[in-house]
Design a protein around this motif. Structure first.
Motif, PDB file in Angstrom:
ATOM      1  N   LEU A 188       6.224  -2.976   2.170  1.00  0.00           N
ATOM      2  CA  LEU A 188       5.079  -3.828   2.368  1.00  0.00           C
ATOM      3  C   LEU A 188       4.265  -3.315   3.637  1.00  0.00           C
ATOM      4  O   LEU A 188       3.057  -3.031   3.609  1.00  0.00           O
ATOM      5  CB  LEU A 188       5.402  -5.348   2.538  1.00  0.00           C
ATOM      6  CG  LEU A 188       6.155  -6.079   1.142  1.00  0.00           C
ATOM      7  CD1 LEU A 188       6.476  -7.365   1.693  1.00  0.00           C
ATOM      8  CD2 LEU A 188       5.112  -6.069   0.173  1.00  0.00           C
ATOM      9  N   GLU A 189       5.048  -3.184   4.677  1.00  0.00           N
ATOM     10  CA  GLU A 189       4.300  -2.446   5.895  1.00  0.00           C
ATOM     11  C   GLU A 189       3.536  -1.255   5.711  1.00  0.00           C
ATOM     12  O   GLU A 189       2.480  -0.819   6.068  1.00  0.00           O
ATOM     13  CB  GLU A 189       4.982  -2.553   7.035  1.00  0.00           C
ATOM     14  CG  GLU A 189       5.289  -4.057   7.711  1.00  0.00           C
ATOM     15  CD  GLU A 189       5.302  -4.243   9.458  1.00  0.00           C
ATOM     16  OE1 GLU A 189       5.584  -2.903  10.025  1.00  0.00           O
ATOM     17  OE2 GLU A 189       5.338  -5.036   9.755  1.00  0.00           O
ATOM     18  N   LEU A 190       4.245  -0.124   4.887  1.00  0.00           N
ATOM     19  CA  LEU A 190       3.553   1.194   4.555  1.00  0.00           C
ATOM     20  C   LEU A 190       2.740   0.907   3.607  1.00  0.00           C
ATOM     21  O   LEU A 190       1.544   1.373   3.789  1.00  0.00           O
ATOM     22  CB  LEU A 190       5.085   1.937   4.036  1.00  0.00           C
ATOM     23  CG  LEU A 190       4.600   3.207   3.403  1.00  0.00           C
ATOM     24  CD1 LEU A 190       4.029   4.151   4.615  1.00  0.00           C
ATOM     25  CD2 LEU A 190       5.713   4.027   2.781  1.00  0.00           C
ATOM     26  N   LEU A 191       2.890   0.016   2.689  1.00  0.00           N
ATOM     27  CA  LEU A 191       1.652   0.015   1.660  1.00  0.00           C
ATOM     28  C   LEU A 191       0.440  -0.636   1.864  1.00  0.00           C
ATOM     29  O   LEU A 191      -0.637  -0.388   1.681  1.00  0.00           O
ATOM     30  CB  LEU A 191       2.239  -0.652   0.100  1.00  0.00           C
ATOM     31  CG  LEU A 191       3.426   0.142  -0.682  1.00  0.00           C
ATOM     32  CD1 LEU A 191       3.991  -0.835  -1.488  1.00  0.00           C
ATOM     33  CD2 LEU A 191       2.540   1.335  -1.392  1.00  0.00           C
ATOM     34  N   LYS A 192       0.568  -2.021   2.685  1.00  0.00           N
ATOM     35  CA  LYS A 192      -0.572  -2.659   2.978  1.00  0.00           C
ATOM     36  C   LYS A 192      -1.513  -1.871   3.785  1.00  0.00           C
ATOM     37  O   LYS A 192      -2.764  -1.827   3.380  1.00  0.00           O
ATOM     38  CB  LYS A 192      -0.244  -3.875   3.814  1.00  0.00           C
ATOM     39  CG  LYS A 192      -1.195  -4.680   3.945  1.00  0.00           C
ATOM     40  CD  LYS A 192      -1.117  -6.337   4.805  1.00  0.00           C
ATOM     41  CE  LYS A 192      -2.171  -7.029   5.131  1.00  0.00           C
ATOM     42  NZ  LYS A 192      -1.802  -8.201   5.874  1.00  0.00           N
ATOM     43  N   CYS A 193      -1.012  -1.327   5.119  1.00  0.00           N
ATOM     44  CA  CYS A 193      -2.059  -0.446   5.661  1.00  0.00           C
ATOM     45  C   CYS A 193      -2.709   0.847   4.910  1.00  0.00           C
ATOM     46  O   CYS A 193      -3.886   0.958   4.801  1.00  0.00           O
ATOM     47  CB  CYS A 193      -1.494  -0.269   7.044  1.00  0.00           C
ATOM     48  SG  CYS A 193      -2.430   0.857   8.254  1.00  0.00           S
ATOM     49  N   GLU A 194      -1.706   1.418   4.167  1.00  0.00           N
ATOM     50  CA  GLU A 194      -2.347   2.591   3.430  1.00  0.00           C
ATOM     51  C   GLU A 194      -3.317   2.368   2.348  1.00  0.00           C
ATOM     52  O   GLU A 194      -4.414   2.693   2.304  1.00  0.00           O
ATOM     53  CB  GLU A 194      -1.111   3.200   2.567  1.00  0.00           C
ATOM     54  CG  GLU A 194      -1.493   4.578   1.822  1.00  0.00           C
ATOM     55  CD  GLU A 194      -2.014   5.686   2.578  1.00  0.00           C
ATOM     56  OE1 GLU A 194      -2.620   6.279   1.924  1.00  0.00           O
ATOM     57  OE2 GLU A 194      -1.834   5.785   3.640  1.00  0.00           O
ATOM     58  N   MET A 195      -3.161   1.119   1.719  1.00  0.00           N
ATOM     59  CA  MET A 195      -3.958   0.856   0.636  1.00  0.00           C
ATOM     60  C   MET A 195      -5.403   0.165   1.066  1.00  0.00           C
ATOM     61  O   MET A 195      -6.267   0.670   0.422  1.00  0.00           O
ATOM     62  CB  MET A 195      -3.275  -0.244  -0.321  1.00  0.00           C
ATOM     63  CG  MET A 195      -2.161   0.175  -1.076  1.00  0.00           C
ATOM     64  SD  MET A 195      -1.248  -1.127  -1.903  1.00  0.00           S
ATOM     65  CE  MET A 195      -2.309  -1.825  -3.088  1.00  0.00           C
ATOM     66  N   LEU A 196      -5.226  -0.680   2.269  1.00  0.00           N
ATOM     67  CA  LEU A 196      -6.497  -1.154   2.685  1.00  0.00           C
ATOM     68  C   LEU A 196      -7.397   0.110   3.404  1.00  0.00           C
ATOM     69  O   LEU A 196      -8.553   0.047   3.347  1.00  0.00           O
ATOM     70  CB  LEU A 196      -6.150  -2.228   3.824  1.00  0.00           C
ATOM     71  CG  LEU A 196      -5.709  -3.372   2.947  1.00  0.00           C
ATOM     72  CD1 LEU A 196      -5.649  -4.502   4.153  1.00  0.00           C
ATOM     73  CD2 LEU A 196      -6.250  -3.876   1.787  1.00  0.00           C
ATOM     74  N   LEU A 197      -6.746   0.880   4.015  1.00  0.00           N
ATOM     75  CA  LEU A 197      -7.594   2.017   4.600  1.00  0.00           C
ATOM     76  C   LEU A 197      -8.008   2.868   3.301  1.00  0.00           C
ATOM     77  O   LEU A 197      -9.112   3.463   3.732  1.00  0.00           O
ATOM     78  CB  LEU A 197      -6.602   3.067   5.561  1.00  0.00           C
ATOM     79  CG  LEU A 197      -5.960   2.381   6.680  1.00  0.00           C
ATOM     80  CD1 LEU A 197      -5.460   3.326   7.539  1.00  0.00           C
ATOM     81  CD2 LEU A 197      -7.428   2.003   7.711  1.00  0.00           C
ATOM     82  N   GLU A 198      -7.331   3.217   2.544  1.00  0.00           N
ATOM     83  CA  GLU A 198      -7.862   3.757   1.324  1.00  0.00           C
ATOM     84  C   GLU A 198      -9.093   3.082   0.822  1.00  0.00           C
ATOM     85  O   GLU A 198      -9.967   3.527   0.300  1.00  0.00           O
ATOM     86  CB  GLU A 198      -6.744   4.216   0.300  1.00  0.00           C
ATOM     87  CG  GLU A 198      -7.237   4.860  -0.883  1.00  0.00           C
ATOM     88  CD  GLU A 198      -7.589   6.419  -0.663  1.00  0.00           C
ATOM     89  OE1 GLU A 198      -8.204   6.878  -1.393  1.00  0.00           O
ATOM     90  OE2 GLU A 198      -7.030   6.926   0.440  1.00  0.00           O
TER      91      GLU A 198
END
Length: 306
Positions: free
Chosen positions: A76-86
């Motif tokens: 979740l910590e990997l995906l949340k930041c990655e998705m929102l920055l994208e």
């Protein structure tokens, strides 16, 4: 005449299909958000529905915080930041590492007033002497923000810091003053801490795991500025050097601010003389003293037109 069965439940007629239902490519299952709304608005208030066992797993905080769910929380910590920055159109970042204790020049007198012993006063005086790097971090943020590099429809060299005070604040502040968005990657700590006011709200993230936070610092990094700092700054700086030295990461500009400070706390030449690193490894970073030097090197490295 057909006889009715009085025990049979009444059956409501199926609703007529709407146009969206007839769409071959349309979604047939409800989204998780919709299902969650169903349970909140339609579930009867009973002992069964009030118990945590009945909650949807992804809405059950007690369940998600179990020890066995650590791998899920990592993801979740990997995906949340990655998705929102994208989604925010962030292509790359200029990462700024540095102390959370060096005061802004305008706070120097107030910091000195808190020194209650001669020993503490000496420490505060050293911190104040390094407050010049607050202004350099602020100017570096402003230079990157004013350049406003956009490639492939995404913003490049967006200022990214740890989101905290001091040097981190300065970098975010400079970019904010230039009208640019800035990123803050905060970490949960036992003592109180909060994002500085110059981080763009929808780009302000909070991490539980240091490892995931450090990964996100470097996933989009195209340059890193390292200012005087303590254990945390050393940790981030050394990991970056190790990744490039070992070939796990391609070389990027690493700008090391404050030669006098760093040579006092880390004897890089001695490491090379002892043979534990190569003398060529000392070329992985570049010594700088000013934001103009640092930004000039980044511009030259990438051939930017700023």
């Amino acid at each position: 005449m057909t006889e009715q069965n009085p025990a049979a439940p009444d059956k409501a007629p199926l609703p007529e299909p709407v146009a969206a239902d007839r769409d071959v490519t349309g979604r047939k299952f409800h989204r998780a958000r919709t299902e969650a709304a169903f349970t909140e608005s339609q579930a009867p208030d009973t002992a069964q529905t009030r118990d945590s066992a009945y909650r949807l797993a992804f809405r059950d905080t007690e369940f998600l915080l179990r020890e066995e769910l650590r791998p899920v929380r990592f993801q979740l910590e990997l995906l949340k930041c990655e998705m929102l920055l994208e989604e925010a159109g962030i292509g790359s970042t200029l990462v700024c590492y540095g102390s959370a204790r060096i005061p802004a020049p305008e706070q120097a007198e107030a910091a000195l007033a808190t020194a209650s012993t001669p020993e503490r006063r000496k420490v505060v005086e050293r911190l104040i002497a390094n407050s010049k790097y607050y202004e350099e971090a602020r100017r570096l943020g402003r230079l990157a923000g004013e350049c406003n590099v956009v490639e492939d429809g995404k913003r490049q060299f967006v200022i990214c810091s740890g989101g905290g005070p001091s040097i981190m604040e300065a970098a975010n502040r400079g970019a904010h003053e230039a009208g640019a968005e800035t990123i803050g990657l905060n970490i949960v700590l036992p003592h109180e801490q909060a994002p500085n006011e110059y981080v763009t709200p929808h780009l302000s993230f909070q991490f539980h795991y240091f490892a995931l936070r450090k990964m996100h610092f470097l996933l989009r990094a195209r340059a890193v500025a390292v200012f005087p700092g303590g254990f945390g700054t050393l940790d981030e700086f050394m990991e970056l050097l190790t990744l490039i030295q070992t070939g796990k990461m391609k070389p990027i500009p690493i700008l090391l601010f404050g030669r006098a400070y760093w040579n006092k706390v880390v004897n890089f030449e001695a490491m090379a003389d002892e043979g534990v690193i190569n003398h060529a490894d000392l070329e992985l970073f570049r010594w700088v003293e000013t934001a103009d030097e640092a930004w000039g090197h980044i511009v030259a490295f990438y051939g930017l037109e700023c």
